[in-house]
Design an enzyme around this catalytic site. Structure first.
Site, PDB file in Angstrom:
ATOM      1  N   GLY A   1      50.311  41.754 -79.125  1.00 49.77           N
ATOM      2  CA  GLY A   1      50.239  43.182 -78.854  1.00 49.77           C
ATOM      3  C   GLY A   1      49.276  43.828 -79.825  1.00 49.77           C
ATOM      4  CB  CYS A   2      49.520  47.014 -81.602  1.00 51.02           C
ATOM      5  SG  CYS A   2      48.798  47.919 -82.967  1.00 51.02           S
ATOM      6  CG  PHE A   3      44.460  44.491 -84.051  1.00 50.08           C
ATOM      7  CD1 PHE A   3      44.579  45.821 -84.369  1.00 50.08           C
ATOM      8  CD2 PHE A   3      43.235  44.045 -83.578  1.00 50.08           C
ATOM      9  CE1 PHE A   3      43.527  46.709 -84.223  1.00 50.08           C
ATOM     10  CE2 PHE A   3      42.165  44.916 -83.432  1.00 50.08           C
ATOM     11  CZ  PHE A   3      42.314  46.252 -83.754  1.00 50.08           C
TER      12      PHE A   3
END
Length: 180
Positions: free
Chosen positions: A10-12
């Protein structure tokens, strides 16, 4: 000896925050992998049009941290059962993915996935993509250590903090002692 693996959960910003706390992790670089466009920007990747995933490139000391343990942290701190989605983040850029450097990493990834599925950790099976690493494009500077620099931002408090709490609950023995 250090090794590298590229993970997308998902979001890094979230995955970087989680792995920054883990013993044996030497370096983390947020970036993009798996798409068609050369040198993509954050805005281009977020549009979903490039095919890249938000990823982190982890350099780790495999004498202090096995790949198996690293992958267990990965699978327990994001939802690997939702295709192209992590919470409110939707699109292929947020897919759960492991980009492996060699055949051994791929084999270990598949073994860990099978074990977690067999153990019934999740109601649904893991849909994490396991693919060979291709060109890694490092993210813009403002994405590096995002959580550390923006801890009080609402997104960080609402999305990243719960992942860190889960990390502490399940992997206290893997957290860097100075962070406890």
């Amino acid at each position: 000896m250090t090794k590298k693996i590229i993970l997308g959960g998902g979001c890094f910003w979230c995955t970087e925050a989680v792995f920054t706390a883990i013993q044996g992790v030497k370096d983390i670089k947020p970036g993009y992998m798996g798409g068609k466009r050369e040198n993509p920007t954050y805005e281009q990747v977020c549009s979903g049009a490039t095919g890249h995933a938000e990823v982190i490139q982890i350099t780790y000391d495999d004498e202090l941290l096995s790949l198996e343990d690293l992958l267990y942290v990965f699978f327990y701190t994001h939802n690997p059962t939702t295709l192209n989605r992590q919470g409110a983040d939707v699109g292929t850029q947020y897919r759960s993915v492991i980009f492996y450097e060699d055949h051994q990493q791929a084999e270990i990834a598949h073994q860990v996935i099978a074990k977690i599925n067999d153990d019934g950790v999740y109601t649904d099976n893991i849909v994490t993509e396991v693919s060979p690493a291709v060109v890694f494009y490092e993210a813009e500077d403002y994405h590096h250590q995002y959580f550390i620099r923006n801890r009080n931002q609402p997104y960080c408090m609402a999305v990243i903090e719960p992942k860190l709490v889960k990390l502490l609950q399940h992997f206290k023995d893997k957290i860097k002692p100075e962070l406890l």
